[in-house]
Design a protein around this motif. Structure first.
Motif, PDB file in Angstrom:
ATOM      1  N   GLN A   8       0.829  -1.212   0.000  1.00  0.00           N
ATOM      2  CA  GLN A   8       0.000   0.000   0.000  1.00  0.00           C
ATOM      3  C   GLN A   8       0.862   1.261   0.000  1.00  0.00           C
ATOM      4  O   GLN A   8       0.488   2.269  -0.600  1.00  0.00           O
ATOM      5  CB  GLN A   8      -0.947  -0.015   1.192  1.00  0.00           C
ATOM      6  CG  GLN A   8      -2.014  -1.103   1.056  1.00  0.00           C
ATOM      7  CD  GLN A   8      -2.913  -1.180   2.272  1.00  0.00           C
ATOM      8  OE1 GLN A   8      -3.069  -0.215   3.011  1.00  0.00           O
ATOM      9  NE2 GLN A   8      -3.509  -2.337   2.480  1.00  0.00           N
ATOM     10  N   SER A   9       2.010   1.190   0.662  1.00  0.00           N
ATOM     11  CA  SER A   9       2.895   2.365   0.680  1.00  0.00           C
ATOM     12  C   SER A   9       3.414   2.677  -0.724  1.00  0.00           C
ATOM     13  O   SER A   9       3.766   3.826  -1.024  1.00  0.00           O
ATOM     14  CB  SER A   9       4.059   2.150   1.657  1.00  0.00           C
ATOM     15  OG  SER A   9       5.055   1.295   1.091  1.00  0.00           O
ATOM     16  N   LEU A  10       3.443   1.657  -1.583  1.00  0.00           N
ATOM     17  CA  LEU A  10       3.837   1.872  -2.982  1.00  0.00           C
ATOM     18  C   LEU A  10       2.663   2.370  -3.820  1.00  0.00           C
ATOM     19  O   LEU A  10       2.861   2.775  -4.971  1.00  0.00           O
ATOM     20  CB  LEU A  10       4.368   0.560  -3.583  1.00  0.00           C
ATOM     21  CG  LEU A  10       5.586  -0.077  -2.907  1.00  0.00           C
ATOM     22  CD1 LEU A  10       5.963  -1.381  -3.614  1.00  0.00           C
ATOM     23  CD2 LEU A  10       6.780   0.866  -2.854  1.00  0.00           C
ATOM     24  N   GLY A  11       1.469   2.284  -3.265  1.00  0.00           N
ATOM     25  CA  GLY A  11       0.279   2.756  -3.966  1.00  0.00           C
ATOM     26  C   GLY A  11      -0.719   1.672  -4.302  1.00  0.00           C
ATOM     27  O   GLY A  11      -1.846   1.974  -4.702  1.00  0.00           O
ATOM     28  N   PHE A  12      -0.361   0.421  -4.167  1.00  0.00           N
ATOM     29  CA  PHE A  12      -1.274  -0.666  -4.562  1.00  0.00           C
ATOM     30  C   PHE A  12      -2.502  -0.674  -3.645  1.00  0.00           C
ATOM     31  O   PHE A  12      -2.384  -0.769  -2.430  1.00  0.00           O
ATOM     32  CB  PHE A  12      -0.556  -2.020  -4.532  1.00  0.00           C
ATOM     33  CG  PHE A  12       0.524  -2.118  -5.567  1.00  0.00           C
ATOM     34  CD1 PHE A  12       0.208  -2.374  -6.898  1.00  0.00           C
ATOM     35  CD2 PHE A  12       1.858  -1.887  -5.233  1.00  0.00           C
ATOM     36  CE1 PHE A  12       1.203  -2.418  -7.874  1.00  0.00           C
ATOM     37  CE2 PHE A  12       2.858  -1.929  -6.193  1.00  0.00           C
ATOM     38  CZ  PHE A  12       2.533  -2.200  -7.511  1.00  0.00           C
ATOM     39  N   GLY A  13      -3.651  -0.519  -4.277  1.00  0.00           N
ATOM     40  CA  GLY A  13      -4.896  -0.503  -3.526  1.00  0.00           C
ATOM     41  C   GLY A  13      -5.249   0.851  -2.937  1.00  0.00           C
ATOM     42  O   GLY A  13      -6.258   0.984  -2.251  1.00  0.00           O
ATOM     43  N   VAL A  14      -4.433   1.839  -3.235  1.00  0.00           N
ATOM     44  CA  VAL A  14      -4.706   3.187  -2.726  1.00  0.00           C
ATOM     45  C   VAL A  14      -5.566   3.920  -3.757  1.00  0.00           C
ATOM     46  O   VAL A  14      -5.215   3.962  -4.941  1.00  0.00           O
ATOM     47  CB  VAL A  14      -3.384   3.953  -2.486  1.00  0.00           C
ATOM     48  CG1 VAL A  14      -3.653   5.389  -2.060  1.00  0.00           C
ATOM     49  CG2 VAL A  14      -2.539   3.221  -1.452  1.00  0.00           C
ATOM     50  N   PRO A  15      -6.708   4.485  -3.318  1.00  0.00           N
ATOM     51  CA  PRO A  15      -7.590   5.152  -4.278  1.00  0.00           C
ATOM     52  C   PRO A  15      -6.857   6.204  -5.103  1.00  0.00           C
ATOM     53  O   PRO A  15      -6.016   6.935  -4.586  1.00  0.00           O
ATOM     54  CB  PRO A  15      -8.647   5.814  -3.375  1.00  0.00           C
ATOM     55  CG  PRO A  15      -8.665   4.965  -2.138  1.00  0.00           C
ATOM     56  CD  PRO A  15      -7.250   4.481  -1.953  1.00  0.00           C
ATOM     57  N   ARG A  16      -7.158   6.266  -6.366  1.00  0.00           N
ATOM     58  CA  ARG A  16      -6.616   7.226  -7.330  1.00  0.00           C
ATOM     59  C   ARG A  16      -5.120   7.049  -7.612  1.00  0.00           C
ATOM     60  O   ARG A  16      -4.506   7.874  -8.271  1.00  0.00           O
ATOM     61  CB  ARG A  16      -6.902   8.670  -6.889  1.00  0.00           C
ATOM     62  CG  ARG A  16      -8.390   9.031  -6.994  1.00  0.00           C
ATOM     63  CD  ARG A  16      -8.687  10.422  -6.494  1.00  0.00           C
ATOM     64  NE  ARG A  16      -8.436  10.565  -5.070  1.00  0.00           N
ATOM     65  CZ  ARG A  16      -9.261  10.122  -4.112  1.00  0.00           C
ATOM     66  NH1 ARG A  16     -10.381   9.515  -4.453  1.00  0.00           N
ATOM     67  NH2 ARG A  16      -8.973  10.283  -2.838  1.00  0.00           N
ATOM     68  N   GLY A  23      -4.078   4.561  -9.339  1.00  0.00           N
ATOM     69  CA  GLY A  23      -4.001   3.823 -10.599  1.00  0.00           C
ATOM     70  C   GLY A  23      -3.442   2.425 -10.434  1.00  0.00           C
ATOM     71  O   GLY A  23      -3.236   1.717 -11.420  1.00  0.00           O
ATOM     72  N   LEU A  24      -3.165   2.027  -9.201  1.00  0.00           N
ATOM     73  CA  LEU A  24      -2.582   0.703  -8.943  1.00  0.00           C
ATOM     74  C   LEU A  24      -3.583  -0.141  -8.162  1.00  0.00           C
ATOM     75  O   LEU A  24      -3.997   0.229  -7.064  1.00  0.00           O
ATOM     76  CB  LEU A  24      -1.279   0.851  -8.145  1.00  0.00           C
ATOM     77  CG  LEU A  24      -0.160   1.619  -8.860  1.00  0.00           C
ATOM     78  CD1 LEU A  24       0.957   1.979  -7.879  1.00  0.00           C
ATOM     79  CD2 LEU A  24       0.390   0.801 -10.020  1.00  0.00           C
ATOM     80  N   LYS A  25      -3.937  -1.261  -8.758  1.00  0.00           N
ATOM     81  CA  LYS A  25      -4.914  -2.151  -8.115  1.00  0.00           C
ATOM     82  C   LYS A  25      -4.380  -2.713  -6.806  1.00  0.00           C
ATOM     83  O   LYS A  25      -3.187  -2.966  -6.658  1.00  0.00           O
ATOM     84  CB  LYS A  25      -5.214  -3.341  -9.032  1.00  0.00           C
ATOM     85  CG  LYS A  25      -6.233  -3.075 -10.112  1.00  0.00           C
ATOM     86  CD  LYS A  25      -6.389  -4.313 -11.012  1.00  0.00           C
ATOM     87  CE  LYS A  25      -6.758  -5.576 -10.236  1.00  0.00           C
ATOM     88  NZ  LYS A  25      -6.798  -6.770 -11.124  1.00  0.00           N
ATOM     89  N   GLY A  26      -5.295  -2.965  -5.894  1.00  0.00           N
ATOM     90  CA  GLY A  26      -4.914  -3.653  -4.659  1.00  0.00           C
ATOM     91  C   GLY A  26      -4.488  -5.088  -4.954  1.00  0.00           C
ATOM     92  O   GLY A  26      -4.901  -5.695  -5.945  1.00  0.00           O
ATOM     93  N   ILE A  27      -3.636  -5.611  -4.088  1.00  0.00           N
ATOM     94  CA  ILE A  27      -3.109  -6.971  -4.258  1.00  0.00           C
ATOM     95  C   ILE A  27      -3.334  -7.733  -2.952  1.00  0.00           C
ATOM     96  O   ILE A  27      -3.001  -7.235  -1.881  1.00  0.00           O
ATOM     97  CB  ILE A  27      -1.609  -6.937  -4.604  1.00  0.00           C
ATOM     98  CG1 ILE A  27      -1.372  -6.162  -5.905  1.00  0.00           C
ATOM     99  CG2 ILE A  27      -1.055  -8.348  -4.723  1.00  0.00           C
ATOM    100  CD1 ILE A  27       0.100  -5.902  -6.217  1.00  0.00           C
ATOM    101  N   VAL A  28      -3.879  -8.936  -3.058  1.00  0.00           N
ATOM    102  CA  VAL A  28      -4.258  -9.720  -1.871  1.00  0.00           C
ATOM    103  C   VAL A  28      -5.050  -8.813  -0.929  1.00  0.00           C
ATOM    104  O   VAL A  28      -4.722  -8.661   0.251  1.00  0.00           O
ATOM    105  CB  VAL A  28      -3.055 -10.365  -1.154  1.00  0.00           C
ATOM    106  CG1 VAL A  28      -3.534 -11.503  -0.244  1.00  0.00           C
ATOM    107  CG2 VAL A  28      -2.038 -10.935  -2.132  1.00  0.00           C
ATOM    108  N   ASP A  29      -6.104  -8.262  -1.486  1.00  0.00           N
ATOM    109  CA  ASP A  29      -6.898  -7.239  -0.818  1.00  0.00           C
ATOM    110  C   ASP A  29      -7.941  -7.904   0.077  1.00  0.00           C
ATOM    111  O   ASP A  29      -9.143  -7.754  -0.128  1.00  0.00           O
ATOM    112  CB  ASP A  29      -7.553  -6.379  -1.915  1.00  0.00           C
ATOM    113  CG  ASP A  29      -8.171  -5.113  -1.364  1.00  0.00           C
ATOM    114  OD1 ASP A  29      -8.013  -4.852  -0.162  1.00  0.00           O
ATOM    115  OD2 ASP A  29      -8.820  -4.396  -2.153  1.00  0.00           O
TER     116      ASP A  29
END
Ligand SMILES: [Ca+2]
Ligand SMILES: [Ca+2]
Ligand SMILES: [Ca+2]
Ligand SMILES: [Zn+2]
Length: 360
Positions: A138-146, A148-154
């Motif tokens: 999430q700190s890299l942006g995965f799964g964070v709104p806006r 552009g990076l989809k969440g992973i093992v969300d």
């Protein structure tokens, strides 16, 4: 930076003796009736700083049949346990310790202080490090709104500790879960084992059916090793932990049971190429992981961050085929490096893979 410190000697010594006072253990048959009070959603716990070989630099450490005294109190740190669900158990938004050898850790006060000799210590390690790995994504942006990076093992990721006697942690992708064995050093005493297994779940989530070719399987092992190292180094930075062993060394502690010093289960500097492969995923994975590690150094040399590289690498994995070849996966990485980080970075990606015999 999140600020945490290693426990005071007095507290740590108490932990080592297994006398921590505030810990409650659920009664037999726990987990059924919900009339007990729960706990807070942020707890506090004692964990290894990735692992005690990495934090101490002492390559002479050995398991000694799981005795507490085999590891010094100074190799434990006190950390927050975030995102708990308030049940008092080690269950939360990103990790769920489902079952274990020994009673499930349970605390109404959110305090989970154990030493390595206590089965609940591995439960705490499983919870903390899966949550930590997800927070890193999430700190890299995965799964964070806006972003552009989809969440992973969300989703809450199931961790089963000590289900098998052998030294055989593995991940099964439906449902997402890891099992951490008890052979040699207990697998969950080494964060790099836990995060390696989580790395397989990352691939499985990004690409359904991932890993159906030798190259894909090898990349899976390589990425697990790389993710374990990068998540551990990020945590060491966040919490101000010592890193006293080689950075490019996965599983320094678990591998004391089966390697000569310096203990690393695999290495990122063996100079293997596709010509020297053995068609064995763990061995061949070292072809790929060396490229990942060297590109990381190149990004830093170019003034880019390791986080920029990790983001590009992980985002590019969405574009892998389930049965990808080394070449196709390297090309997907190169293409995204070009888009996200520019031509100089992309050329380093291409060159480091080419040095391993991987071209496209
Ligand atoms: Ca143990
Ligand atoms: Ca082990
Ligand atoms: Ca390590
Ligand atoms: Zn693996």
């Amino acid at each position: 930076m999140r600020l945490h410190r290693t426990p005071s000697f007095a507290l740590a010594a108490t932990l080592a003796l297994g006398l921590a006072g505030a810990v409650l253990v659920a009664p037999a048959g726990a987990g059924a009736p919900a009339k007990k009070p729960g706990g807070p959603t942020t707890g506090s716990a004692s964990v290894f700083m990735v692992n005690p070989v990495q934090s101490s630099g002492n390559q002479m450490l050995t398991d000694q049949k799981d005795v507490a005294a085999a590891v010094l109190p100074s190799d434990y740190a006190t950390v927050p346990l975030r995102n708990l669900d308030g049940s008092g158990y080690l269950r939360g938004q990103w990790a769920r310790v489902e079952s274990a050898t020994g009673r499930p850790a349970y605390s109404t006060t959110g305090e989970y202080f154990y030493n390595r000799q206590q089965d609940q210590f591995e439960q705490v390690m499983g919870y903390f490090w899966v949550n930590q790995a997800q927070e890193y994504l999430q700190s890299l942006g995965f799964g964070v709104p806006r972003s552009g990076l989809k969440g992973i093992v969300d989703e809450p990721f199931s961790v089963k500790i000590n289900q098998y006697g052998g030294d055989n942690s593995y991940q099964t992708d439906k449902p997402y879960r890891i099992r951490l064995g008890k052979g040699g050093v207990d697998d969950a005493e080494d964060a790099e084992v836990i995060v390696h297994e989580y790395g397989h779940a990352v691939h499985a989530d990004q690409v359904p059916g991932y890993g159906s070719s030798l190259d894909a399987g090898s990349i899976g092992e390589a990425f697990g090793d790389y993710l374990a190292v990068t998540v551990g180094l990020d945590a060491a930075d966040d919490y101000d932990w010592p890193v006293s062993a080689e950075e490019a060394c996965p599983m320094d502690w678990d591998s004391t049971s089966y390697t000569a010093a310096p203990h690393c289960i695999r290495r990122f500097d063996r100079n293997l190429t596709v010509e020297s492969r053995r068609s064995q995923v763990h061995y061949d994975g070292q072809i790929w992981s060396q490229a990942l590690w060297e590109i990381r150094q190149d990004y830093v040399a170019l003034g880019e961050s390791t986080e920029a590289w990790d983001t590009t690498l992980i985002a590019s994995q969405f574009n892998y085929a389930p049965d990808t070849s080394f070449g196709a996966a390297a090309e997907a990485t190169y293409d995204l490096a070009m888009t996200r980080d520019g031509a100089a970075a992309a050329e380093r990606v291409k060159a480091r893979f080419a040095a391993r015999g991987i071209t496209f």
